[in-house]
Each structure stands twice: as structure tokens, then as C-alpha cells.
Write a protein that holds these residues in place. Structure first.
Motif, mmCIF file in Angstrom:
data_model
loop_
_atom_site.group_PDB
_atom_site.id
_atom_site.type_symbol
_atom_site.label_atom_id
_atom_site.label_comp_id
_atom_site.label_asym_id
_atom_site.label_seq_id
_atom_site.Cartn_x
_atom_site.Cartn_y
_atom_site.Cartn_z
ATOM 1 N N ARG A 67 0.852 -1.366 -0.023
ATOM 2 C CA ARG A 67 0.039 -0.047 0.049
ATOM 3 C C ARG A 67 0.624 1.400 -0.034
ATOM 4 O O ARG A 67 1.995 1.177 0.479
ATOM 5 N N PRO A 68 0.255 2.462 -0.628
ATOM 6 C CA PRO A 68 1.141 3.561 -0.356
ATOM 7 C C PRO A 68 1.268 4.021 1.019
ATOM 8 O O PRO A 68 0.503 3.832 1.747
ATOM 9 N N ARG A 69 2.593 4.664 1.000
ATOM 10 C CA ARG A 69 2.906 5.455 2.441
ATOM 11 C C ARG A 69 2.874 6.852 2.400
ATOM 12 O O ARG A 69 3.209 7.415 1.456
ATOM 13 N N TYR A 70 2.581 7.388 3.399
ATOM 14 C CA TYR A 70 2.497 8.809 3.655
ATOM 15 C C TYR A 70 3.401 9.265 4.596
ATOM 16 O O TYR A 70 3.066 9.038 5.932
ATOM 17 N N PRO A 71 4.429 10.034 4.443
ATOM 18 C CA PRO A 71 5.260 10.644 5.374
ATOM 19 C C PRO A 71 4.610 11.434 6.376
ATOM 20 O O PRO A 71 3.629 12.148 5.889
ATOM 21 N N ARG A 72 5.031 11.478 7.495
ATOM 22 C CA ARG A 72 4.182 12.286 8.713
ATOM 23 C C ARG A 72 5.466 13.207 9.201
ATOM 24 O O ARG A 72 6.579 12.812 9.398
ATOM 25 N N ASN A 73 4.781 14.435 9.677
ATOM 26 C CA ASN A 73 5.792 15.351 10.367
ATOM 27 C C ASN A 73 6.111 14.914 11.712
ATOM 28 O O ASN A 73 5.376 14.271 12.248
ATOM 29 N N SER A 74 7.087 15.285 12.095
ATOM 30 C CA SER A 74 7.407 14.588 13.640
ATOM 31 C C SER A 74 6.659 15.624 14.525
ATOM 32 O O SER A 74 6.516 16.719 14.237
ATOM 33 N N PHE A 75 6.625 14.925 15.718
ATOM 34 C CA PHE A 75 5.565 15.633 16.698
ATOM 35 C C PHE A 75 6.339 16.867 17.059
ATOM 36 O O PHE A 75 5.904 17.922 17.536
ATOM 37 N N CYS A 76 7.939 16.986 17.260
ATOM 38 C CA CYS A 76 8.644 17.952 17.942
ATOM 39 C C CYS A 76 9.814 18.236 16.761
ATOM 40 O O CYS A 76 11.048 17.753 17.073
ATOM 41 N N PRO A 77 9.391 19.114 15.485
ATOM 42 C CA PRO A 77 10.568 19.187 14.666
ATOM 43 C C PRO A 77 11.615 20.050 15.192
ATOM 44 O O PRO A 77 12.668 20.085 14.383
ATOM 45 N N ALA A 78 11.607 20.980 16.167
ATOM 46 C CA ALA A 78 12.659 21.680 16.663
ATOM 47 C C ALA A 78 13.803 20.797 17.187
ATOM 48 O O ALA A 78 14.729 21.342 17.198
ATOM 49 N N CYS A 79 13.623 19.636 17.719
ATOM 50 C CA CYS A 79 14.675 18.818 18.371
ATOM 51 C C CYS A 79 15.395 18.286 17.453
ATOM 52 O O CYS A 79 14.713 17.472 16.580
ATOM 53 N N PRO A 80 16.721 18.136 17.259
ATOM 54 C CA PRO A 80 17.438 17.174 16.366
ATOM 55 C C PRO A 80 16.926 15.773 16.393
ATOM 56 O O PRO A 80 17.049 14.915 15.577
ATOM 57 N N GLY A 81 16.708 15.260 17.616
ATOM 58 C CA GLY A 81 16.463 13.868 17.832
ATOM 59 C C GLY A 81 15.082 13.643 17.241
ATOM 60 O O GLY A 81 14.709 12.463 16.705
ATOM 61 N N CYS A 82 14.072 14.222 17.782
ATOM 62 C CA CYS A 82 12.652 14.090 17.285
ATOM 63 C C CYS A 82 12.601 14.573 15.706
ATOM 64 O O CYS A 82 11.669 13.860 15.196
ATOM 65 N N ALA A 83 13.382 15.166 15.270
ATOM 66 C CA ALA A 83 13.191 15.883 13.909
ATOM 67 C C ALA A 83 13.308 14.448 12.922
ATOM 68 O O ALA A 83 12.647 14.429 11.878
ATOM 69 N N LEU A 84 14.093 13.612 13.250
ATOM 70 C CA LEU A 84 14.544 12.177 12.503
ATOM 71 C C LEU A 84 13.249 11.413 12.571
ATOM 72 O O LEU A 84 13.356 10.487 11.648
ATOM 73 N N ASP A 85 12.335 11.568 13.244
ATOM 74 C CA ASP A 85 11.239 10.707 13.163
ATOM 75 C C ASP A 85 10.263 11.029 11.695
ATOM 76 O O ASP A 85 9.683 10.087 11.391
ATOM 77 N N ASP A 86 10.523 12.152 11.364
ATOM 78 C CA ASP A 86 9.781 12.280 9.849
ATOM 79 C C ASP A 86 10.900 11.978 8.895
ATOM 80 O O ASP A 86 12.163 12.052 8.903
ATOM 81 N N VAL A 87 10.465 10.946 7.928
ATOM 82 C CA VAL A 87 11.363 10.219 7.190
ATOM 83 C C VAL A 87 11.963 11.183 6.254
ATOM 84 O O VAL A 87 12.938 10.981 5.567
#
Length: 155
Positions: free
Chosen positions: A74-94
Motif C-alpha cells: 500500500r502507499p505510504r505517507y510521510p508524517r511530520n515529527s511531533f517536535c521538529p525543533a529537536c534534533p532527535g525528534c526531527a528524524l522521526d519524519d522520514v
């Protein structure tokens, strides 16, 4: 006056170096050789960029693989990270993870760069197959940002 032999000079230099490390060697990045992993860790350590910490390339590569290797066609849809300002959390967004991989590539020596590129290229092909193009995306952004996205990670 006799001169010192080269072996004696090297032995004197060897005895001056410490025989231990201040820290343990960095862990090997899954899917890369030990030499490339060491080059990546060296580039991360000496990078002036705020986004690179120890292991950020490994995290980005793992997140990119995890996004692409979930079961089903099935198609996949990237999602924004919950906390894009943090370097560690930003990488949750593919897409941010792919940005991190693109940013580390020019900082690597040629052999390590080629190996990391060989690892990322099949993942990029799969990303193109499993995501849908966004007709409203800006053309100045990298191609992996011009795919349809959905919501925020964790919501």
C-alpha cells in the motif's frame, strides 16, 4: 655521527602514544562496513551543524528503512515529527531523516560516500515506488519532500 634507524624512530614515537582510548569505539552502523561507520562517526563528530550528534546518521538510516519496510504494497505517507525543533525528534519524519543522509554524504571520504550512497539508492527507489507525488509541492525542495504527506507522527 651515526644516525638513528627508521625503526628506532618509529618505536620511540609508538612509546609516546597512549595505549588506551578515552572512550569506547563507536558502534557499527547496521548495513555499513566498519570503516564506513568510523568515517560517518568522524564526520558527525567534526560537523559544525547543530543537527548532527553521535549516531544521528544511524538513526536516520534506521528510520528510513523502517518506513519503507513495513509490510504490504500500500502507499505510504510521510508524517511530520511531533517536535521538529529537536534534533532527535526531527528524524522521526522520514523526509528529515533523508535530509540528514543527504547532508552527511558530502562530508565523507570518497570510499565511505560511495558505500553509503549504495546503501541509500535502493531505499530511494523503494520510496519513489511506495509514495505518491504531491502536485502542489514546491519545485525548489528536494524530491523526497515532493511526496504526499499525512498528519503528525504520533497523532
Amino acid at each position: 655521527m651515526p644516525r638513528n634507524r627508521p625503526g628506532a624512530l618509529r618505536a620511540a614515537l609508538r612509546s609516546q602514544r597512549p595505549r588506551y582510548r578515552d572512550e569506547p569505539p563507536p558502534p557499527r552502523i547496521h548495513g555499513l562496513s566498519a570503516r564506513t561507520s568510523l568515517a560517518v562517526h568522524h564526520a558527525e563528530r567534526h560537523s559544525p551543524d547543530y543537527w548532527y550528534g553521535r549516531g544521528s546518521t544511524d538513526t536516520a538510516l534506521r528510520n528510513y528503512r523502517a518506513f519503507l519496510h513495513s509490510p504490504g504494497p500500500r502507499p505510504r505517507y510521510p508524517r511530520n515529527s511531533f517536535c521538529p525543533a529537536c534534533p532527535g525528534c526531527a528524524l522521526d519524519d522520514v523526509r528529515e531523516a533523508r535530509d540528514a543522509l543527504a547532508d552527511i554524504l558530502p562530508r565523507l571520504p570518497p570510499r565511505a560516500r560511495a558505500e553509503l550512497r549504495r546503501t541509500v539508492t535502493p531505499l530511494d527507489r523503494r520510496y519513489l515506488l511506495l509514495t505518491l507525488p504531491d502536485p502542489l509541492a514546491e519545485r525548489e525542495t528536494p524530491w523526497w519532500h515532493r511526496r504526499l504527506a499525512d498528519g503528525v507522527e504520533g497523532w
